[in-house]
Design an enzyme around this catalytic site. Structure first.
Site, PDB file in Angstrom:
ATOM      1  N   ARG A 161      49.787  56.455  36.489  1.00  0.00           N
ATOM      2  CA  ARG A 161      50.676  55.445  37.110  1.00  0.00           C
ATOM      3  C   ARG A 161      49.977  54.085  37.214  1.00  0.00           C
ATOM      4  O   ARG A 161      50.118  53.365  38.199  1.00  0.00           O
ATOM      5  CB  ARG A 161      51.114  55.870  38.524  1.00  0.00           C
ATOM      6  CG  ARG A 161      51.844  57.189  38.602  1.00  0.00           C
ATOM      7  CD  ARG A 161      53.224  57.088  37.939  1.00  0.00           C
ATOM      8  NE  ARG A 161      54.061  58.209  38.297  1.00  0.00           N
ATOM      9  CZ  ARG A 161      54.061  59.395  37.680  1.00  0.00           C
ATOM     10  NH1 ARG A 161      53.256  59.602  36.662  1.00  0.00           N
ATOM     11  NH2 ARG A 161      54.878  60.353  38.074  1.00  0.00           N
ATOM     12  N   SER A 237      59.168  59.787  43.444  1.00  0.00           N
ATOM     13  CA  SER A 237      57.957  60.060  44.238  1.00  0.00           C
ATOM     14  C   SER A 237      57.599  58.808  45.020  1.00  0.00           C
ATOM     15  O   SER A 237      57.399  57.744  44.431  1.00  0.00           O
ATOM     16  CB  SER A 237      56.775  60.377  43.327  1.00  0.00           C
ATOM     17  OG  SER A 237      57.029  61.505  42.554  1.00  0.00           O
ATOM     18  N   GLU A 333      53.358  55.063  45.826  1.00  0.00           N
ATOM     19  CA  GLU A 333      53.579  54.672  44.439  1.00  0.00           C
ATOM     20  C   GLU A 333      54.613  53.546  44.414  1.00  0.00           C
ATOM     21  O   GLU A 333      54.628  52.705  43.515  1.00  0.00           O
ATOM     22  CB  GLU A 333      54.109  55.889  43.657  1.00  0.00           C
ATOM     23  CG  GLU A 333      54.226  55.626  42.189  1.00  0.00           C
ATOM     24  CD  GLU A 333      54.939  56.734  41.408  1.00  0.00           C
ATOM     25  OE1 GLU A 333      54.917  57.896  41.821  1.00  0.00           O
ATOM     26  OE2 GLU A 333      55.513  56.395  40.380  1.00  0.00           O
TER      27      GLU A 333
END
Ligand code: EPU
Length: 338
Positions: A161, A237, A333
């Site tokens: 990520r 998420s 995130e």
């Protein structure tokens, strides 16, 4: 303020300016109407807003690509195909296109919300595959240097990520306009994540696997575990899975022998944040309309009446309790934007 900012939490947030562009050639002139200072410091590039939490109306420019088009490039290879895709193409439309056109590599990333440009910035990943695995180049407009640039995948700083486009000096200063992918013309499947293989093959070892079967399986698993933002606001998420030193992991294992984990490079272990959050008792709990999703505690949802502050408060309380219980600091995130 009158321009609604796209976001999958379902919040009614507005921007001073919302700039849509359809061709990369438009960008230099479109942006030149704004002072350089504003272009550099009060500009946020969005896709479908599936990874963003706007805390209030945005006093600046929201920039959104509407560049469409999927173009098969001419190469001499019989085993691979290069495909240039506009940054405003809906990610899952592109994945569906690859499957329909007999190209392999993207099917594990089916049904991820968002657009192609954001996928390349975020290095989206699921079921053992990350988009970096089949990116060749990322092309776009460099706001600071006022020029178009093309980055080869190996120069994009890709990690879990992570990419150079998420960090200074390029964050929000490099507008992705197209991404070129290299896909395989021969079947290569990655089925070893979780229960993907058994989902597709059942108990039989001799099933003829196809990309569309993998796509259908991934879509079905995602639908079971993840809420649809159209009916329950969320940003996928909310936290990243923490990566901790092996020694810290071994110490935790003494108290929690069942702690799930994955190797994450030499001396490093990745622990599912979902498990840590569930152990702290958060699964299914709600406060002020902000809730921890009952089927996947990594996801924070807006039950309809949450405010962005309620989401932030809940996330902060989760982070504090995971830290207190396990000594691990999980980090969002999702981007918070003021
Ligand atoms: N788990 C629990 N309780 C739960 C759910 C999961 O303890 O209620 C534990 C289990 O040990 C399970 C493990 O967490 O084996 C992993 O769960 P899952 O397979 O659902 O994956 P994840 O690590 O929680 C990541 C990505 C997802 C991606 C899935 C599948 C991140 C932050 N999230 O989640 O990506 O779909 O893997 O590959 O890496 C997203 O980024 O928005 C996203 C949904």
């Amino acid at each position: 303020m009158q321009h609604k900012i796209p976001n999958t939490f379902g919040f009614d947030v507005k921007a001073r300016h919302l700039v849509e562009f359809y061709h990369e050639e438009e960008l230099p002139e479109l942006l030149s109407q704004f002072p350089a200072e504003e272009q550099e410091h009060r500009l946020w590039i969005v896709g479908q807003g599936s990874n963003l939490l706007f805390l209030k109306d945005y006093e600046g420019i929201i920039l959104h690509s509407n560049i469409r088009g999927i173009e098969l490039l001419q190469t001499s290879s019989l085993t691979s195909a290069d495909v240039r895709v506009g940054s405003g193409v809906v990610w899952d439309d592109f994945v569906a296109w690859t499957v329909e056109n007999g190209l392999y590599g993207a099917e594990n990333l089916s049904a991820i919300p968002g657009e192609v440009g954001a996928a390349a910035v975020q290095n989206i990943g699921a079921y053992g595959v990350e988009v970096k695995d089949f990116i060749l180049e990322v092309h776009g407009w460099d706001i600071m240097n006022q020029c178009f640039r093309t980055f080869r995948a190996e120069d994009c700083g890709y990690g879990y990520r992570e990419s150079i486009f998420k960090n200074p000096p390029l964050h929000n200063r490099f507008v992705v306009t197209s991404v070129t992918f290299r896909l395989s013309r021969v079947p290569v499947f990655r089925l070893d994540y979780g229960n993907l293989r058994s989902h597709i093959c059942g108990n039989s070892a001799a099933v003829n696997i196809t990309a569309s079967a993998v796509r259908e399986a991934v879509i079905s698993i995602r639908h079971q575990k993840l809420p649809n933002p159209e009916t329950l606001g969320n940003a996928g998420s909310f936290f990243k899975n923490p990566v901790i030193p092996q020694s810290q992991f071994e110490a935790l294992q003494l108290s929690w022998p069942d702690i799930p984990h994955y190797a994450a490079g030499t001396g490093l272990v990745k622990v599912p944040a979902a498990w840590l959050i569930e152990q702290c008792g958060w699964k299914g709990r709600s406060f002020d309309g902000a809730g921890v999703y009952d089927k996947q505690p990594l996801v924070i949802v807006n039950h309809g009446d949450a405010t962005p502050e309620a989401i932030v408060r809940l996330a902060g309380a989760i982070i504090a309790s995971v830290r207190e219980r396990f000594g691990i600091t999980i980090s969002p995130e999702v981007n918070y934007i003021e």
